[in-house]
Design a protein around this motif. Structure first.
Motif, PDB file in Angstrom:
ATOM      1  N   THR A 156      29.842  50.137  43.317  1.00 65.64           N
ATOM      2  CA  THR A 156      28.634  49.450  43.709  1.00 65.64           C
ATOM      3  C   THR A 156      28.803  47.957  43.902  1.00 65.64           C
ATOM      4  N   VAL A 157      28.855  47.086  44.906  1.00 71.50           N
ATOM      5  CA  VAL A 157      28.693  45.864  45.008  1.00 71.50           C
ATOM      6  C   VAL A 157      28.134  44.914  43.884  1.00 71.50           C
ATOM      7  N   GLU A 158      28.624  44.202  42.985  1.00 69.63           N
ATOM      8  CA  GLU A 158      28.038  43.663  41.909  1.00 69.63           C
ATOM      9  C   GLU A 158      27.414  42.344  42.300  1.00 69.63           C
ATOM     10  N   LYS A 159      28.473  41.719  42.763  1.00 68.53           N
ATOM     11  CA  LYS A 159      28.207  40.088  43.090  1.00 68.53           C
ATOM     12  C   LYS A 159      29.074  39.817  44.257  1.00 68.53           C
ATOM     13  N   ILE A 160      28.408  38.742  45.048  1.00 67.82           N
ATOM     14  CA  ILE A 160      29.410  38.097  46.087  1.00 67.82           C
ATOM     15  C   ILE A 160      29.168  36.521  45.709  1.00 67.82           C
ATOM     16  N   ASP A 161      30.269  36.073  45.372  1.00 70.51           N
ATOM     17  CA  ASP A 161      29.812  34.627  44.738  1.00 70.51           C
ATOM     18  C   ASP A 161      31.487  34.007  44.958  1.00 70.51           C
ATOM     19  N   PHE A 162      31.124  32.476  44.625  1.00 77.00           N
ATOM     20  CA  PHE A 162      32.399  31.804  44.700  1.00 77.00           C
ATOM     21  C   PHE A 162      33.055  31.830  43.253  1.00 77.00           C
ATOM     22  N   PHE A 163      34.399  32.189  43.124  1.00 80.03           N
ATOM     23  CA  PHE A 163      35.174  32.038  42.067  1.00 80.03           C
ATOM     24  C   PHE A 163      36.418  31.320  42.128  1.00 80.03           C
ATOM     25  N   PRO A 164      36.885  30.636  41.134  1.00 79.02           N
ATOM     26  CA  PRO A 164      38.178  29.703  41.304  1.00 79.02           C
ATOM     27  C   PRO A 164      39.468  30.666  41.678  1.00 79.02           C
ATOM     28  N   ASN A 165      40.100  30.386  42.546  1.00 80.52           N
ATOM     29  CA  ASN A 165      41.271  31.343  43.225  1.00 80.52           C
ATOM     30  C   ASN A 165      42.512  31.183  42.337  1.00 80.52           C
ATOM     31  N   ILE A 166      43.632  31.335  42.624  1.00 79.30           N
ATOM     32  CA  ILE A 166      44.970  31.017  42.004  1.00 79.30           C
ATOM     33  C   ILE A 166      45.284  29.769  42.003  1.00 79.30           C
ATOM     34  N   ALA A 167      44.698  28.988  42.987  1.00 77.97           N
ATOM     35  CA  ALA A 167      45.013  27.388  42.766  1.00 77.97           C
ATOM     36  C   ALA A 167      43.990  26.595  42.168  1.00 77.97           C
ATOM     37  N   GLY A 168      42.795  27.391  41.600  1.00 76.48           N
ATOM     38  CA  GLY A 168      41.718  26.586  40.840  1.00 76.48           C
ATOM     39  C   GLY A 168      40.664  26.136  41.811  1.00 76.48           C
ATOM     40  N   PHE A 169      40.689  26.518  43.291  1.00 78.46           N
ATOM     41  CA  PHE A 169      39.581  26.226  44.109  1.00 78.46           C
ATOM     42  C   PHE A 169      38.742  27.378  44.224  1.00 78.46           C
ATOM     43  N   LYS A 170      37.547  26.970  44.258  1.00 78.57           N
ATOM     44  CA  LYS A 170      36.554  28.064  44.135  1.00 78.57           C
ATOM     45  C   LYS A 170      36.434  28.631  45.900  1.00 78.57           C
ATOM     46  N   GLN A 171      36.137  30.074  45.768  1.00 72.89           N
ATOM     47  CA  GLN A 171      36.548  30.920  47.039  1.00 72.89           C
ATOM     48  C   GLN A 171      35.615  31.859  46.958  1.00 72.89           C
ATOM     49  N   GLN A 172      35.165  32.550  47.890  1.00 72.82           N
ATOM     50  CA  GLN A 172      34.369  33.614  48.094  1.00 72.82           C
ATOM     51  C   GLN A 172      34.856  34.859  47.667  1.00 72.82           C
ATOM     52  N   MET A 173      34.329  35.722  46.891  1.00 77.12           N
ATOM     53  CA  MET A 173      34.727  36.858  46.471  1.00 77.12           C
ATOM     54  C   MET A 173      33.971  38.065  46.111  1.00 77.12           C
ATOM     55  N   ILE A 174      34.429  39.021  46.434  1.00 72.84           N
ATOM     56  CA  ILE A 174      33.352  40.259  46.123  1.00 72.84           C
ATOM     57  C   ILE A 174      33.724  41.039  45.020  1.00 72.84           C
TER      58      ILE A 174
END
Ligand code: SF4
Ligand code: SF4
Lengths: 452, 323
Positions: free
Chosen positions: A77-95
């Motif tokens: 089940t899809v729990e969240k669709i939100d922005f999280f820090p990526n490898i470089a530390g920038f926030k990015q949309q992830m599922i």
């Protein structure tokens, strides 16, 4: 032995997981799948929180020409669709998807081990399948493969090269694939040949993998027009531009893409993904990752689902060693240090490397002794010591005149400096400033023209 | 907490100090040889030069630069000391050795900013300073009879002999030159470190094997000397010395292997290094033939040192450059 002509270094190989069979990583309970796992525009989520998905369900839709589809790597089940820090530390949309533990795959995917060699597809059909499956360059550059296979009008591709150099120290994922999936890779090569309408392809493999060279040569003999070429062990043999020079003698002109001289380069993992996508209907949701480090108990080649956290991957090989000070996604020369272990495995993650405190320690820099080692090491024929000095003084015009934009950040210069100068750090800074300057100049020019 | 830093995450194991130590190791055969030939005087002179060089560098970085990290730790001052003493005759008074060291370190090295910033080879500047200040003392050599026994009379270097005889109108067949074998083994007059070709070549091979230096400079210096003096020899063997004598004497080996290859004062690129080496070889032969000094290595290297910034304008061959 074939190799590129200028510069290059011989870092210690440290291929700790060499010869290890590909093992399947335990199914993660949760995956965090970024919408941007490639160069270009991030994909758009096409699922909503609460949706149920299967393994291989498309969850992100390519959002432009240079973009790629994203697929679920677990069923749940899809729990969240939100922005999280990526490898470089920038926030990015992830599922974020919670696994239901059943590992139910989409029915269209052929899960059997049977090797399929079906060449009845047309070039366009193969290309459409590759693009649909979200395949990008899996060596780390993550450029969408479908785009590479669609050269702009006027450009004729006459050469297909497969990159089996794996020149980064520590990494062995491609090596393992060449040992276990030689036939599949060769079918992948055949498919790419058909798309590009070329009759031959060359697979370049560094000479430190004699077993892979032997296995690939043996398998390639069953096909027509696939040649395996052993390459000298020298970093960065696997850089696109340098592989092209080693295998064809051609040079990609400064500021241009390999296509401009009729070449397309695809790496081993990517070619294997092409086989799976076309012959098995399997989109790109898992890959082989080298999990390694001198302090690790059991360095391995793991088949990992995209979106698995680095912590889960390390747990699969016996946990993160206590004295780990730095974790790198990729190899030690061009990989990125990650900030925390939540960072997920993505399409371009070729390795997870744990470095101990001692290994992660950067030596103190001292006076440049003008030994010229950085110049000798640079595979682009640049003058890193000069960039360092000019970049410190912000002399942007000079930096540009000395072709700083040709630098592809391979790190050979920093590696070889006996004074331990952080050359590449300053080169990156200088490059960014030069790019900015050029953008500004171009904007000004455009404005002036408008006035006229 | 994980460390985050930009790539590369991998560094070479070598460092400045290790490279300098390689040079010191490579100098050991020649050093041992100088002690065998000249006895304790070689040891005392070399120690004096090394101690004064290290002291001057330490003093300047501590009290003038107020550095926290002392640059003497990189061992380069020891090399300067050894190379300086290797370029001096064994009869030189010790106070002159100290003055030479002061000039080498104080003027040629530290006043430019220390290791890597200097333009001229420090040991050579020290030597040339002594040569022009005390010409008589600097050109008095003990005659080596047999290893370890030096008689009190003074002996000339092979090149000195040649120069003198030609100046006085004799031809080469009329003078008594040391045999090739003696020159190879060091059974001739000369400075501490320059006389045994074998010992110097062993050091050079060590430097090449450890990749401390590349072949470009030594080969181009010696090669161009050999070719140019060879042509002159073929044209007139009565007035020009055999090319082998040229490359085996007058500090040619010491200069080509240890002095011209000094990192800071030699060019960056391989092509630049070859041009630099050829320049040194040609200038050396010209000085030997037409100049007032019988040997010209030191001057040739210093002259070429001066144009290194110019040579560095030659760009390396670039990948994908517009043809
Ligand atoms: S990082 Fe850039 S400058 Fe340094 S060696 Fe690589 S290409 Fe050359
Ligand atoms: S490698 Fe380091 S010390 Fe040598 S010239 Fe380049 S920057 Fe200077």
């Amino acid at each position: 032995m074939k190799t590129f002509h200028i510069g290059g270094i011989h870092p210690k190989e440290n291929k700790l997981s060499k010869g290890k069979k590909i093992e399947i990583a335990p199914l993660p309970q949760v995956v965090t799948i970024p919408m941007a796992q490639h160069i270009g525009k991030p994909a758009n989520p096409i699922v909503a929180v609460g949706d149920t998905v299967k393994v291989g369900t498309k969850i992100g839709e390519s959002s432009g020409f240079v973009s790629a589809n994203i697929f679920s790597s677990v069923s749940g089940t899809v729990e969240k669709i939100d922005f999280f820090p990526n490898i470089a530390g920038f926030k990015q949309q992830m599922i974020v998807i919670k696994s239901d533990g059943t590992d139910t795959w989409e029915d269209t995917i052929d899960r059997t081990d049977t090797i399929v060699n079906n060449m009845d597809f047309t070039a366009d059909e193969i290309k459409a399948k590759i693009t649909e499956a979200g395949i990008v360059g899996m060596g780390g550059a993550t450029f969408p493969l479908g785009v590479k296979l669609s050269p702009p009008p006027g450009i004729v591709i006459d050469t297909l090269l497969i990159n089996g150099a794996e020149c980064e120290p520590y990494l062995t994922a491609d090596h393992a694939l060449m040992l276990e999936k030689a036939e599949e890779i060769c079918i992948g090569v055949e498919l790419l040949k058909k798309v590009l309408n070329v009759s031959t392809a060359k697979i370049g493999i560094e000479n430190n993998k004699p077993d892979a060279i032997e296995n690939m040569t043996k398998t390639a003999a069953k096909f027509s027009g696939i040649e395996v070429v052993p390459l000298k062990v020298k970093y960065p043999q696997g850089s696109e531009k340098h592989l092209i020079q080693a295998l064809t003698g051609r040079e990609v002109p400064s500021g241009q893409l390999p296509g401009s001289i009729g070449c397309v380069v695809s790496n081993i993992a990517t070619t294997f993904a092409v086989y799976e996508a076309v012959e098995k209907n399997k989109p790109l949701f898992e890959r082989v990752v080298t999990v390694t480090g001198t302090a690790l108990q059991n360095p391995s080649n793991l088949l990992v689902r995209m979106g698995t956290s680095t912590a889960d991957v390390l747990a699969a090989v016996g946990g993160i060693p206590e004295n780990t000070a730095k974790v790198i996604s990729g190899g030690p020369m061009m990989g990125k240090a990650i900030q925390n272990l939540d960072v997920p495995i993505m399409k371009g993650s070729s390795g997870v490397l744990c470095m101990t405190e001692e290994e992660a320690h950067r030596h103190k820099e001292s006076n440049c002794i003008r030994c010229g080692r950085c110049v000798d090491a640079c595979p682009m024929g640049l003058e890193p010591y000069l960039f360092y000095a000019l970049s410190k003084r912000k002399m942007l015009t000079e930096l540009n005149e000395h072709n700083i934009r040709d630098c592809f950040e391979c790190g050979s210069c920093s590696f070889s400096c006996p004074a331990h100068k952080p050359l590449l750090d300053y080169i990156r800074l200088g490059k960014a400033n030069v790019m900015q300057m050029i953008k500004k100049q171009e904007a000004e020019k455009a404005q002036q023209q408008e006035k006229k | 907490m994980l460390t985050v830093s930009p790539s590369p995450h991998y560094q070479t194991d070598t460092n400045t100090r290790k490279l300098m130590c390689n040079v010191l190791i490579a100098l050991i055969p020649a050093f041992v040889f100088s002690i065998v030939v000249f006895g304790v005087s070689a040891l005392i002179s070399t120690l004096t030069a090394v101690i004064s060089c290290v002291f001057f560098e330490f003093a300047i970085s501590k009290w003038l630069f107020k550095d926290e990290e002392y640059s003497v730790k990189d061992c380069s001052a020891i090399i300067t000391g050894v190379l300086l003493s290797f370029n001096l005759p064994n009869t030189l008074p010790l106070w002159m050795v100290v003055i030479g060291s002061l000039v080498a370190i104080g003027i040629a090295k530290m006043s430019f900013g220390g290791l890597g910033c200097n333009i001229f080879n420090p040991a050579l500047v020290g030597r040339v300073f002594l040569l022009v200040s005390f010409p008589a003392d600097m050109t008095t050599w003990s005659k080596v009879q047999d290893y370890g026994t030096i008689d009190g009379t003074t002996g000339a270097t092979p090149l000195g002999l040649i120069k003198e005889s030609i100046m006085s109108g004799k031809t080469l067949s009329q003078i008594d030159l040391p045999s090739m074998q003696d020159m190879f083994l060091g059974n001739i007059g000369g400075s501490f470190g320059e006389i045994s070709v074998i010992a110097l070549v062993i050091g050079g091979i060590y430097l090449l094997c450890t990749r401390t230096i590349t072949w470009h400079i030594p080969v181009s210096v010696l090669g161009s000397m050999f070719i140019l003096s060879g042509i002159m020899f073929v044209v007139n063997p009565e007035l020009n010395a055999n090319p082998l004598i040229h490359i085996c004497s007058g500090g040619a080996m010491l200069g080509a292997i240890f002095m011209a290859t000094d990192y800071s004062t030699s060019p960056m690129t391989s092509l630049g290094k070859i041009i630099f080496g050829i320049g040194i070889g040609v200038i050396t032969i010209i000085i030997r033939k037409f100049g007032a000094y019988p040997e010209g290595m030191s001057f040739a290297i210093l002259i070429m040192n001066a144009i290194v910034p110019l040579i560095n304008k030659i760009k390396p061959h670039r990948y994908g450059a517009k043809k």
